[in-house]
Design an enzyme around this catalytic site. Sequence first.
Site, PDB file in Angstrom:
ATOM      1  N   CYS A  34     -13.229  -1.724  17.321  1.00 21.27           N
ATOM      2  CA  CYS A  34     -13.513  -3.156  17.321  1.00 21.27           C
ATOM      3  C   CYS A  34     -14.269  -3.508  16.053  1.00 21.27           C
ATOM      4  O   CYS A  34     -15.318  -2.920  15.757  1.00 21.27           O
ATOM      5  CB  CYS A  34     -14.337  -3.537  18.551  1.00 21.27           C
ATOM      6  SG  CYS A  34     -14.811  -5.295  18.572  1.00 21.27           S
ATOM      7  N   HIS A  70      -6.167   7.967   5.545  1.00 17.45           N
ATOM      8  CA  HIS A  70      -6.028   6.562   5.935  1.00 17.45           C
ATOM      9  C   HIS A  70      -6.282   6.329   7.417  1.00 17.45           C
ATOM     10  O   HIS A  70      -5.945   5.267   7.940  1.00 17.45           O
ATOM     11  CB  HIS A  70      -4.635   6.053   5.554  1.00 17.45           C
ATOM     12  CG  HIS A  70      -4.382   6.086   4.082  1.00 17.45           C
ATOM     13  ND1 HIS A  70      -3.114   6.117   3.535  1.00 17.45           N
ATOM     14  CD2 HIS A  70      -5.243   6.110   3.029  1.00 17.45           C
ATOM     15  CE1 HIS A  70      -3.213   6.167   2.218  1.00 17.45           C
ATOM     16  NE2 HIS A  70      -4.491   6.154   1.889  1.00 17.45           N
ATOM     17  N   ASN A 113      -0.772  10.048   5.912  1.00 17.71           N
ATOM     18  CA  ASN A 113      -0.084   9.583   7.109  1.00 17.71           C
ATOM     19  C   ASN A 113      -1.060   9.364   8.249  1.00 17.71           C
ATOM     20  O   ASN A 113      -2.134   9.962   8.296  1.00 17.71           O
ATOM     21  CB  ASN A 113       1.003  10.587   7.517  1.00 17.71           C
ATOM     22  CG  ASN A 113       2.046  10.761   6.426  1.00 17.71           C
ATOM     23  OD1 ASN A 113       2.217   9.881   5.587  1.00 17.71           O
ATOM     24  ND2 ASN A 113       2.729  11.887   6.436  1.00 17.71           N
ATOM     25  N   VAL A 114      -0.659   8.530   9.205  1.00 23.01           N
ATOM     26  CA  VAL A 114      -1.543   8.168  10.321  1.00 23.01           C
ATOM     27  C   VAL A 114      -0.933   8.578  11.653  1.00 23.01           C
ATOM     28  O   VAL A 114      -1.320   8.064  12.702  1.00 23.01           O
ATOM     29  CB  VAL A 114      -1.827   6.649  10.309  1.00 23.01           C
ATOM     30  CG1 VAL A 114      -2.594   6.250   9.056  1.00 23.01           C
ATOM     31  CG2 VAL A 114      -0.528   5.829  10.411  1.00 23.01           C
ATOM     32  N   LEU A 165      12.495  17.902   1.354  1.00 23.61           N
ATOM     33  CA  LEU A 165      11.214  18.518   1.641  1.00 23.61           C
ATOM     34  C   LEU A 165      11.291  19.657   2.659  1.00 23.61           C
ATOM     35  O   LEU A 165      10.867  20.789   2.385  1.00 23.61           O
ATOM     36  CB  LEU A 165      10.237  17.444   2.125  1.00 23.61           C
ATOM     37  CG  LEU A 165       8.780  17.833   2.269  1.00 23.61           C
ATOM     38  CD1 LEU A 165       8.239  18.404   0.966  1.00 23.61           C
ATOM     39  CD2 LEU A 165       7.955  16.612   2.679  1.00 23.61           C
ATOM     40  N   SER A 178       5.157   9.552  -3.195  1.00 32.45           N
ATOM     41  CA  SER A 178       5.474   9.011  -4.516  1.00 32.45           C
ATOM     42  C   SER A 178       4.209   8.753  -5.317  1.00 32.45           C
ATOM     43  O   SER A 178       4.282   8.407  -6.497  1.00 32.45           O
ATOM     44  CB  SER A 178       6.254   7.704  -4.374  1.00 32.45           C
ATOM     45  OG  SER A 178       5.455   6.715  -3.736  1.00 32.45           O
TER      46      SER A 178
END
Length: 324
Positions: A163, A155, A138-139, A310, A268
């Site tokens: 930039c 990620h 997750n971000v 969860l 998943s």
Amino acid sequence: MTEVPTTPAASAPRLAARDAVGQTPPWATRELPAETRDPGAVDRLAALLREHPGTLVLTGAGMSTDSGIPDYRGRDGTRRVMPMQHGEFCASSENRQRYWARSFVGWQRFSRAEPNAGHHAVAALQDAGLLGPVVTQNVDGLHQAAGSREVTELHGTLAEVVCLTCGDRSGREELQARMAAANPGFGARVRGEAPDGSRVSSQIRPDGDVVLPDDAVSGFRLPLCLGCGADTLKPDVVFFGGAVPRERVEACFALTDAAPALLVLGSSLAVMSGLRFVRHAARRGIPVMAVTRGPTRGDEHMTLRVDAPLAPTLERLVRHGAAA
């Protein structure tokens, strides 16, 4: 159009998405054994965690759905939306304009998301010694906001911007303020297109943008880099088709090598960026466990699967003293 530098070497690990919107991959149609839904599965999970303190955690988009950030797939594994692709983003100023217009609107909700009970439970289980480092796909930064330590953002993070031309870095909130000043009233105009505000509130995506028609974004002023003036600012995340930094992947493999066990939460495992660590753990012969709804692409490697919501499952682990 501003020329964008070439992407990292083709040999670098990449985040691939080969399935299309509305498509259900074959692995997602498998029926899970009834024992994965048995209440005793959580007790077995607690026992395994007690036997393997410091278990490495790998989390996916399902971790944040209770915080109002939807995942890319339904419970049946069917892809609901296709995110911006790396090559698409790099290809033209027009594509970057479309991304930043949508992200500008989506950030207003995304940035207000707060950790849910599952995030807090992971932090509590870390404090209890049951769980060790966290690798998240997750971000959104919600693990850290909940108090988790040793979090690797596989990620990247939406909280930072880079930039692609000169490498200058800045904060996302700073960029949001610059885009707001350059595009006064844009968010209000877009929200006004749907009486119920659904373009913003119901179509936000895991990477923080929303669905907007092209004609709504044609007048959006694209932000420029304060360092070099190029229009190649990009959130510091790995888009699909982009390369996960090799050193980050190697660090996660090292965490897997050092781990006594691996616990997958809310993923998943549809993309190789997470699945490779499950396969690596299985080759090492350490227990691999997962709590998520429905099948995963890595079920064949699992020592224990729990098919259950969860947050309540994690809270149960905390409440019943998994560390006792």
